[in-house]
Design an enzyme around this catalytic site. Structure first.
Site, PDB file in Angstrom:
ATOM      1  N   GLY A  11      19.832  15.616   2.945  1.00 15.35           N
ATOM      2  CA  GLY A  11      18.605  15.353   4.081  1.00 15.35           C
ATOM      3  C   GLY A  11      17.379  16.183   3.514  1.00 15.35           C
ATOM      4  N   THR A  43      17.507  13.398   9.307  1.00 18.51           N
ATOM      5  CA  THR A  43      16.375  13.314   8.725  1.00 18.51           C
ATOM      6  C   THR A  43      15.653  12.009   8.624  1.00 18.51           C
ATOM      7  OG1 THR A  43      16.716  15.086   7.141  1.00 18.51           O
ATOM      8  CG2 THR A  43      14.732  13.880   6.643  1.00 18.51           C
ATOM      9  N   ALA A  46      13.913  10.662  12.072  1.00 22.11           N
ATOM     10  CA  ALA A  46      13.136  11.304  12.738  1.00 22.11           C
ATOM     11  C   ALA A  46      11.781  10.654  12.854  1.00 22.11           C
ATOM     12  CB  ALA A  46      12.715  12.713  11.870  1.00 22.11           C
ATOM     13  N   GLU A 116       3.237  16.822  21.262  1.00 21.04           N
ATOM     14  CA  GLU A 116       4.724  16.681  21.992  1.00 21.04           C
ATOM     15  C   GLU A 116       4.934  17.796  23.158  1.00 21.04           C
ATOM     16  OE1 GLU A 116       7.937  15.595  19.218  1.00 21.04           O
ATOM     17  OE2 GLU A 116       6.502  14.832  17.927  1.00 21.04           O
ATOM     18  N   HIS A 244      17.952  15.343  24.275  1.00 20.38           N
ATOM     19  CA  HIS A 244      16.286  14.689  24.005  1.00 20.38           C
ATOM     20  C   HIS A 244      16.551  13.929  25.573  1.00 20.38           C
ATOM     21  CE1 HIS A 244      12.891  12.594  22.987  1.00 20.38           C
ATOM     22  NE2 HIS A 244      13.033  13.127  22.011  1.00 20.38           N
ATOM     23  N   ARG A 292      11.783  20.369  26.229  1.00 24.86           N
ATOM     24  CA  ARG A 292      12.718  19.452  26.354  1.00 24.86           C
ATOM     25  C   ARG A 292      13.905  19.867  27.426  1.00 24.86           C
ATOM     26  NH1 ARG A 292      13.543  17.376  20.529  1.00 24.86           N
ATOM     27  NH2 ARG A 292      11.462  16.487  20.407  1.00 24.86           N
ATOM     28  N   HIS A 353      20.810  15.654  21.130  1.00 22.46           N
ATOM     29  CA  HIS A 353      19.866  15.466  19.972  1.00 22.46           C
ATOM     30  C   HIS A 353      19.967  16.360  18.948  1.00 22.46           C
ATOM     31  CE1 HIS A 353      16.135  13.931  18.480  1.00 22.46           C
ATOM     32  NE2 HIS A 353      15.437  14.959  18.441  1.00 22.46           N
ATOM     33  N   GLU A 377      19.405  21.939   9.913  1.00 21.21           N
ATOM     34  CA  GLU A 377      19.869  21.918  11.216  1.00 21.21           C
ATOM     35  C   GLU A 377      21.417  22.687  11.334  1.00 21.21           C
ATOM     36  OE1 GLU A 377      19.618  18.152  13.248  1.00 21.21           O
ATOM     37  OE2 GLU A 377      20.795  18.769  14.937  1.00 21.21           O
ATOM     38  N   ARG A 388      14.667  24.276  21.105  1.00 20.16           N
ATOM     39  CA  ARG A 388      13.754  23.944  20.096  1.00 20.16           C
ATOM     40  C   ARG A 388      12.579  23.137  20.397  1.00 20.16           C
ATOM     41  NH1 ARG A 388      13.253  19.406  16.330  1.00 20.16           N
ATOM     42  NH2 ARG A 388      14.692  18.385  17.594  1.00 20.16           N
TER      43      ARG A 388
HETATM   44  P1  FAD Z   1      20.348  16.036   7.645  1.00 19.01           P
HETATM   45  O1  FAD Z   1      19.300  15.250   7.424  1.00 19.01           O
HETATM   46  O2  FAD Z   1      21.270  15.221   8.830  1.00 19.01           O
HETATM   47  O3  FAD Z   1      21.274  15.737   6.464  1.00 19.01           O
HETATM   48  C1  FAD Z   1      22.616  16.091   6.435  1.00 19.01           C
HETATM   49  C2  FAD Z   1      23.415  15.890   4.945  1.00 19.01           C
HETATM   50  O4  FAD Z   1      24.564  16.373   5.063  1.00 19.01           O
HETATM   51  C3  FAD Z   1      23.327  14.298   4.828  1.00 19.01           C
HETATM   52  O5  FAD Z   1      23.221  13.914   3.740  1.00 19.01           O
HETATM   53  C4  FAD Z   1      25.101  14.126   5.051  1.00 19.01           C
HETATM   54  O6  FAD Z   1      25.787  13.224   4.222  1.00 19.01           O
HETATM   55  C5  FAD Z   1      25.658  15.454   4.510  1.00 19.01           C
HETATM   56  N1  FAD Z   1      26.933  15.866   4.931  1.00 19.01           N
HETATM   57  C6  FAD Z   1      27.429  16.111   6.060  1.00 19.01           C
HETATM   58  N2  FAD Z   1      28.463  16.681   6.061  1.00 19.01           N
HETATM   59  C7  FAD Z   1      28.987  16.417   4.761  1.00 19.01           C
HETATM   60  C8  FAD Z   1      30.242  16.666   4.163  1.00 19.01           C
HETATM   61  N3  FAD Z   1      31.475  17.066   4.808  1.00 19.01           N
HETATM   62  N4  FAD Z   1      30.232  16.528   2.916  1.00 19.01           N
HETATM   63  C9  FAD Z   1      29.024  16.061   2.198  1.00 19.01           C
HETATM   64  N5  FAD Z   1      27.938  15.824   2.801  1.00 19.01           N
HETATM   65  C10 FAD Z   1      28.054  15.883   4.126  1.00 19.01           C
HETATM   66  N6  FAD Z   1      12.873  16.890  13.668  1.00 19.01           N
HETATM   67  C11 FAD Z   1      11.576  17.176  13.750  1.00 19.01           C
HETATM   68  O7  FAD Z   1      11.047  18.276  13.525  1.00 19.01           O
HETATM   69  N7  FAD Z   1      10.773  16.155  14.135  1.00 19.01           N
HETATM   70  C12 FAD Z   1      10.986  14.825  14.385  1.00 19.01           C
HETATM   71  O8  FAD Z   1      10.418  13.865  14.881  1.00 19.01           O
HETATM   72  C13 FAD Z   1      12.580  14.676  14.714  1.00 19.01           C
HETATM   73  N8  FAD Z   1      12.855  13.470  15.171  1.00 19.01           N
HETATM   74  C14 FAD Z   1      14.349  13.219  15.261  1.00 19.01           C
HETATM   75  C15 FAD Z   1      14.847  11.922  15.591  1.00 19.01           C
HETATM   76  C16 FAD Z   1      16.088  11.794  15.812  1.00 19.01           C
HETATM   77  C17 FAD Z   1      16.623  10.247  16.178  1.00 19.01           C
HETATM   78  C18 FAD Z   1      17.049  12.802  15.389  1.00 19.01           C
HETATM   79  C19 FAD Z   1      18.406  12.345  15.273  1.00 19.01           C
HETATM   80  C20 FAD Z   1      16.503  14.319  14.908  1.00 19.01           C
HETATM   81  C21 FAD Z   1      15.249  14.146  15.115  1.00 19.01           C
HETATM   82  N9  FAD Z   1      14.641  15.559  14.571  1.00 19.01           N
HETATM   83  C22 FAD Z   1      13.478  15.787  14.306  1.00 19.01           C
HETATM   84  C23 FAD Z   1      15.685  16.518  14.086  1.00 19.01           C
HETATM   85  C24 FAD Z   1      15.393  16.627  12.502  1.00 19.01           C
HETATM   86  O9  FAD Z   1      15.718  15.244  12.001  1.00 19.01           O
HETATM   87  C25 FAD Z   1      16.844  16.977  12.032  1.00 19.01           C
HETATM   88  O10 FAD Z   1      17.137  18.486  12.399  1.00 19.01           O
HETATM   89  C26 FAD Z   1      16.835  17.280  10.578  1.00 19.01           C
HETATM   90  O11 FAD Z   1      16.364  16.030   9.626  1.00 19.01           O
HETATM   91  C27 FAD Z   1      18.053  17.860   9.818  1.00 19.01           C
HETATM   92  O12 FAD Z   1      17.856  17.762   8.291  1.00 19.01           O
HETATM   93  P2  FAD Z   1      19.068  18.400   7.470  1.00 19.01           P
HETATM   94  O13 FAD Z   1      18.707  18.221   6.247  1.00 19.01           O
HETATM   95  O14 FAD Z   1      19.662  19.680   8.287  1.00 19.01           O
HETATM   96  O15 FAD Z   1      20.352  17.329   7.906  1.00 19.01           O
HETATM   97  C1  SIN Z   2      10.746  12.984  18.909  1.00 19.31           C
HETATM   98  O1  SIN Z   2       9.996  12.324  18.205  1.00 19.31           O
HETATM   99  O2  SIN Z   2      10.774  13.076  20.051  1.00 19.31           O
HETATM  100  C2  SIN Z   2      11.731  13.813  18.308  1.00 19.31           C
HETATM  101  C3  SIN Z   2      10.910  14.972  17.693  1.00 19.31           C
HETATM  102  C4  SIN Z   2      11.733  16.352  17.494  1.00 19.31           C
HETATM  103  O3  SIN Z   2      13.129  15.957  17.671  1.00 19.31           O
HETATM  104  O4  SIN Z   2      11.639  17.149  17.260  1.00 19.31           O
END
Ligand code: FAD
Ligand code: SIN
Length: 533
Positions: A11, A43, A46, A116, A244, A292, A353, A377, A388
């Site tokens: 991600g 990711t 988002a 927001e 959320h 939130r 969320h 995350e 958050r």
């Molecule tokens: P992720 O993007 O979840 O990536 C995790 C990775 O780990 C994936 O590639 C997965 O395959 C890998 N993985 C997991 N377990 C294993 C394993 N055992 N072995 C190998 N690989 C593994 N945040 C904002 O700041 N703004 C927004 O507008 C926003 N909107 C959101 C909307 C939604 C619907 C959601 C769900 C979240 C939103 N968030 C937002 C939160 C934000 O998107 C996430 O917190 C952030 O993208 C997390 O990124 P990351 O790289 O930590 O994890």
């Molecule tokens: C949203 O678009 O409401 C999600 C934003 C976030 O989780 O930061």
């Protein structure tokens, strides 16, 4: 296999870290694992955007810092907040240089900054309601330019390798625990491979699948946090689970629940009950745009008072052309299930969320285990405290990825590969006879967490949850010891650990704060930091 740097997760956290290391050190080998495909993660979903101070005439670092601290309800790490807010805009600019598009105002001169919940200014850069996908797309394209990064899809990391695998007795108080890489299940061959690494970075994302209703995709099973906890690393603040306020209500449930971005409320949509009455003014003067935790609790309360399964988001007064330009995906989803947001109110309900807690890290992303970092995350940097602030998560991941990469490029040459790591021991295990045992445990787990460890908690509910979790834990461990490993079994085991950590942390916090609200301590007591596990 061996690699200089092993990154678990593709991600924003994983790919940003990989790119940053690759740019500085083309001589280092970097392996990135993804348990499914490279682009499937939190990711990509988002919507709202990424918060960064951009318009210095109206906004300032001080205001973004104050908003983050206010949302965090007194337990943010102030130093982390300052770092993320001040370094954030630079990281966003880099992403733009790599090709990320953000919406501009109609005259095309300035970025269209959204607002927001909990933000005092317009500071959210976004690309329609698909910001996450735009960022993920950019990062994957940039990753592909670096020949020293290899992305292995469908590789499931099972456990971190530490001295424990060399036969030493490691406990939570053992000093100098070291990480030598990870065991990972290659889903094509179904074999567990040993991946040795000088440094390992856990970027495995969120835990949403521990609840029945969540905006997180099915890959969000807290694997990294559970692996670090099993390796006796430090984890903290797990009681702060963000719900959320507005996921699309679906009578028969949908996994994941579709998010109706907070940006829709920033755009002017208003929360109402079924009879069209506003209710948020009873709870906070910022009404529908309060932080939130406050909005989710208010909705939960209104639903309980009225015996309803959802509340509503009224968009009927908004400009249709503008709405469609900003939220095409949300409009399409609503109409696909027969809801026209300009004719009727959108039914919404809170859903799990975001995990504010996670693997404890310092200001450069180092965990309590040597040669092991965590980013995104799954980590707990102290930025979010007890709640958050919207759109601060993507920003945090980029800022910490940069810091971690800077540290790794300096440290890696000094670290030797560990020799004599034994291969994964699968002796005595056989293929599962009844997959239903795993799927049923998962159903029970989600039911327990949603009923007893949700938005409103109490001592009795938490005790009931812990009692039931112990039973599930024992059953799953027995299965784990006797069964050939599968992602489903590993995920359900990890989710049980996550559920335990959330519930145990919640039990230890004898106060209501931020996202942790308990009817036994409705008023805040003097703060004691019980959260370090
Ligand atoms: P992720 O993007 O979840 O990536 C995790 C990775 O780990 C994936 O590639 C997965 O395959 C890998 N993985 C997991 N377990 C294993 C394993 N055992 N072995 C190998 N690989 C593994 N945040 C904002 O700041 N703004 C927004 O507008 C926003 N909107 C959101 C909307 C939604 C619907 C959601 C769900 C979240 C939103 N968030 C937002 C939160 C934000 O998107 C996430 O917190 C952030 O993208 C997390 O990124 P990351 O790289 O930590 O994890
Ligand atoms: C949203 O678009 O409401 C999600 C934003 C976030 O989780 O930061």
């Amino acid at each position: 296999m061996s690699t200089d740097v092993l990154i678990l997760g593709s991600g924003i956290a994983g790919l940003s870290t990989a790119i940053k290391i690759a740019k500085q050190r083309p001589d280092l080998n970097i392996i990135v694992l993804s348990k499914t495909s490279e682009g499937e993660n939190n990711t990509r979903y988002a919507q709202g955007g990424v918060a960064a101070v951009w318009d210095f005439e109206k906004d300032s670092y001080e205001k973004h810092i104050a908003d983050t601290l206010d949302a965090g309800d007194g337990v943010c790490n102030v130093e982390t907040v300052e770092i993320v807010v001040k370094e954030g805009p630079e990281r966003v600019k880099e992403l733009i240089e790599w090709g990320a598009r953000f919406d501009r105002e109609t005259d095309n001169t300035e970025y269209d900054l959204a607002k927001e919940g909990g933000h005092s200014e317009h500071r959210i850069l976004h690309y329609k309601d698909l910001t996450g996908w735009e960022m993920q797309r950019t990062l994957m394209a940039e990753t592909a330019l670096h020949t020293n990064i290899r992305v292995y899809e469908h590789y499931f990391a099972v456990d971190l390798i530490t001295q424990h695998h060399l036969g030493y007795n490691i406990t939570r108080v053992t000093p100098g625990i070291e990480c030598y890489g990870a065991y990972a299940l290659n889903r094509q061959t179904n074999k567990i491979e040993t991946i040795l690494a000088r440094t390992t970075v856990v970027c495995t994302g969120g835990v949403g699948q521990v609840y029945k209703a969540t905006t997180n995709p099915v890959v969000a099973t807290g694997d990294g946090i559970a692996m670090v906890y099993r390796a006796k690393g430090r984890v903290e603040s797990m009681e702060f689970v963000q719900f959320h306020p507005t996921s699309l209500y679906h009578p028969s449930g949908e996994n994941p629940s579709f998010l109706i971005s907070e940006a829709v409320r920033g755009f002017g949509a208003v929360l109402k009950t079924r009879d069209g009455k506003e209710f948020m003014e009873k709870y906070d003067k910022r009404k529908s745009l309060a932080p939130r935790d406050i909005v989710a609790r208010a909705i939960d309360n209104e639903m309980k008072l009225r015996g309803e399964e959802c509340v509503f988001l009224d968009c009927r007064h908004l400009d249709k052309t503008d709405f469609l330009a900003h939220f095409p995906t949300i409009y399409e989803k609503c109409t696909s299930i027969g809801i026209d947001p300009f004719k009727e109110m959108i039914p919404v309900v809170p859903a799990c969320h975001y995990m504010c807690g996670g693997i404890s890290v310092d200001l450069i992303g180092r965990t309590s285990i040597n040669q092991l970092y965590a980013c995104g995350e799954c980590s707990c940097t102290g930025l979010h405290g007890a709640n958050r602030l919207a759109s601060n998560s993507l920003l945090e991941a980029m800022v910490f990825a940069h810091r971690i990469a800077d540290d790794i490029v300096q440290q890696t040459d000094r670290i030797a590969f560990k020799e004599n790591i034994p291969p994964w021991d699968a002796e005595g295990t056989q293929d599962p006879k009844e997959m239903v045992l795993i799927t049923q445990s998962l159903k029970e787990l989600k039911e327990i967490m949603s009923s007893y460890v949700g938005i409103v908690r109490s001592n009795v509910r938490l005790k009931r949850a812990l009692d039931r979790l112990f039973l599930l834990f024992e059953e799953t461990e027995t299965l784990y010891e006797s069964t050939t490993l599968s992602p489903q079994l590993c995920e359900s085991r990890n989710l049980i650990t996550i559920a335990y950590l959330i519930t145990r942390s919640a039990t230890m916090r004898k106060e209501s704060r931020g996202l942790h609200f308990t009817t036994d301590y409705p008023n805040e007591l003097p703060f004691v930091d019980f959260s370090i596990l």
